[in-house]
Design a protein around this motif. Structure first.
Motif, PDB file in Angstrom:
ATOM      1  N   HIS A  21      -1.781   0.236   6.185  1.00 48.22           N
ATOM      2  CA  HIS A  21      -2.240  -0.254   6.772  1.00 48.22           C
ATOM      3  C   HIS A  21      -3.441   0.483   7.735  1.00 48.22           C
ATOM      4  CE1 HIS A  21      -5.666  -3.226   8.663  1.00 48.22           C
ATOM      5  NE2 HIS A  21      -4.406  -3.156  10.122  1.00 48.22           N
ATOM      6  N   GLU A  22      -2.987   1.359   8.397  1.00 55.45           N
ATOM      7  CA  GLU A  22      -3.384   1.985   9.678  1.00 55.45           C
ATOM      8  C   GLU A  22      -3.869   3.614   8.464  1.00 55.45           C
ATOM      9  OE1 GLU A  22       0.295   3.135  11.704  1.00 55.45           O
ATOM     10  OE2 GLU A  22       0.896   1.135  12.814  1.00 55.45           O
ATOM     11  N   ALA A  23      -3.444   3.933   7.908  1.00 51.39           N
ATOM     12  CA  ALA A  23      -3.631   4.582   7.754  1.00 51.39           C
ATOM     13  C   ALA A  23      -4.881   4.778   6.441  1.00 51.39           C
ATOM     14  CB  ALA A  23      -2.798   5.419   6.158  1.00 51.39           C
ATOM     15  N   GLY A  24      -5.372   2.778   6.797  1.00 46.54           N
ATOM     16  CA  GLY A  24      -6.939   2.374   5.911  1.00 46.54           C
ATOM     17  C   GLY A  24      -6.232   2.214   3.861  1.00 46.54           C
ATOM     18  N   VAL A  25      -4.978   2.656   3.646  1.00 49.76           N
ATOM     19  CA  VAL A  25      -4.756   2.342   2.058  1.00 49.76           C
ATOM     20  C   VAL A  25      -4.816   0.526   1.905  1.00 49.76           C
ATOM     21  CG1 VAL A  25      -2.710   3.022   0.065  1.00 49.76           C
ATOM     22  CG2 VAL A  25      -3.362   4.178   1.682  1.00 49.76           C
TER      23      VAL A  25
END
Length: 344
Positions: A151-155
């Motif tokens: 989620h934090e990596a925007g995946v």
């Protein structure tokens, strides 16, 4: 018949997106939307484009499209369990097959990735960034950082089951674990059982937590006393179910029913009961959860709660492709069904 034109010495050039659009009678933009997931396309246009693709023999140039869109046109199926669990638990194979089939309709390949150890998790996380468009996450445990890191990596991410502690940040698709457990326990009660024990799933997984909550709530509704001696957590394995049932028989030899949090564990419970000389269902009724191949392989065949695996996998793919296309995270809970067989 393909409408591509001859080139060179009688050779036909490969069909293009323009050929598909002309064959389907739609705009090039509509074809492009179909090729990128089918979002915001009417059912009639979707059928027309798919038929035109088959008639023209059009195939996507993935490398060229990746350069334009910045996408890889692939999705990862990430299992956060040890490799041996993938081969032992039939649910994972059923879910993988369903997701593969659903993605095939969009001509998107699925990569199987297993992250049962910290080292495997680090390797997979390095690969995922920049190499896949999204992740179908299976078997997330409380405290497992994978969902948060993705989620934090925007995946784009869709979990199978509600990720514990993630709130509304992560999309998920789940069966109604709470409702399914309630149906099973009420069925056991209505069949005359009064000392109903449970072998729960792991209590760091959403299914384990929800099914145990359903068990406890239904006992209270039926007026049966709460007794922690009748609750033993398992690990979704056959051996875990066998060990849990042996412990239950030591603690409470008068039990007359066991609700088991998975069919695979229920097979182990049946083994322990047979070894102890307890007849199923005459002495002790056994109810499972999943309606996996393990339910039919059990002797006697298991009364169980059916998870709609085909719908779960199809919805996971649908929600993930929508998220890849820019839509917000979504939560989907699907109904379960009580399946009556010979064990209860």
């Amino acid at each position: 018949m393909s409408r591509t034109e001859p080139t060179g010495a009688g050779r036909r050039r490969p069909p293009t997106i323009h050929d598909v659009a002309r064959e389907a009678g739609v705009s090039r933009g509509t074809v492009s939307r179909v090729l990128n997931g089918g979002h915001h396309v009417s059912p009639a246009a979707l059928d027309a484009v798919r038929s035109a693709i088959r008639r023209t023999g059009y195939t996507v140039n993935r490398h060229a499209r990746s350069l334009i869109t910045g996408r890889s046109d692939s999705v990862a199926f990430l299992l956060t369990e040890p490799q041996e669990r993938f081969f032992e638990d039939p649910n994972f194979n059923v879910l993988l097959r369903g997701c593969t089939t659903a993605l095939a309709a969009h001509d998107i390949p699925l990569l199987l990735m297993i992250a049962g150890t910290e080292a495997e998790r680090r390797r997979n996380m390095r690969y995922i960034a920049g190499h896949v468009d999204g992740v179908l996450l299976v078997s997330s445990h409380s405290g497992d950082p994978v969902a948060a890191q993705l989620h934090e990596a925007g995946v784009p991410l869709v979990a199978c089951g509600k990720p514990l502690g993630q709130g509304s940040k992560v999309s998920y698709v789940a069966a109604d674990d709470l409702g399914g457990a309630r149906d099973m326990v009420r069925y056991l009660y209505e069949s005359g059982r009064r000392r109903i024990a449970t072998v729960s799933g792991p209590l760091d997984t959403p299914g384990g937590v929800e099914r145990l909550a359903g068990y406890r709530a239904t006992l209270a509704e039926c007026g049966l006393p709460h007794d922690e001696a009748l609750v033993v957590p398992g690990d979704y394995s056959r051996a875990g179910g066998e060990a849990a049932a042996s412990l239950l028989l030591e603690r409470a030899p008068d039990i007359d029913a066991v609700f088991v949090g998975s069919d695979l564990m229920a097979q182990g419970v049946l083994t322990a009961l047979e070894r102890a000389g307890r007849r199923v269902p005459q002495d002790i009724a056994v109810g499972g959860f999943d309606d996996s191949p393990a339910a039919l392989a059990a002797r006697p065949e298991l009364t169980t709660v059916r998870q709609p695996w085909d719908r779960i996998s199809a919805e996971m793919v649908r929600v993930l492709l929508a998220q890849i296309g820019g839509e917000d995270p979504a939560a989907v809970i699907l109904p379960t069904e009580l399946v009556r067989r010979d064990s209860a």
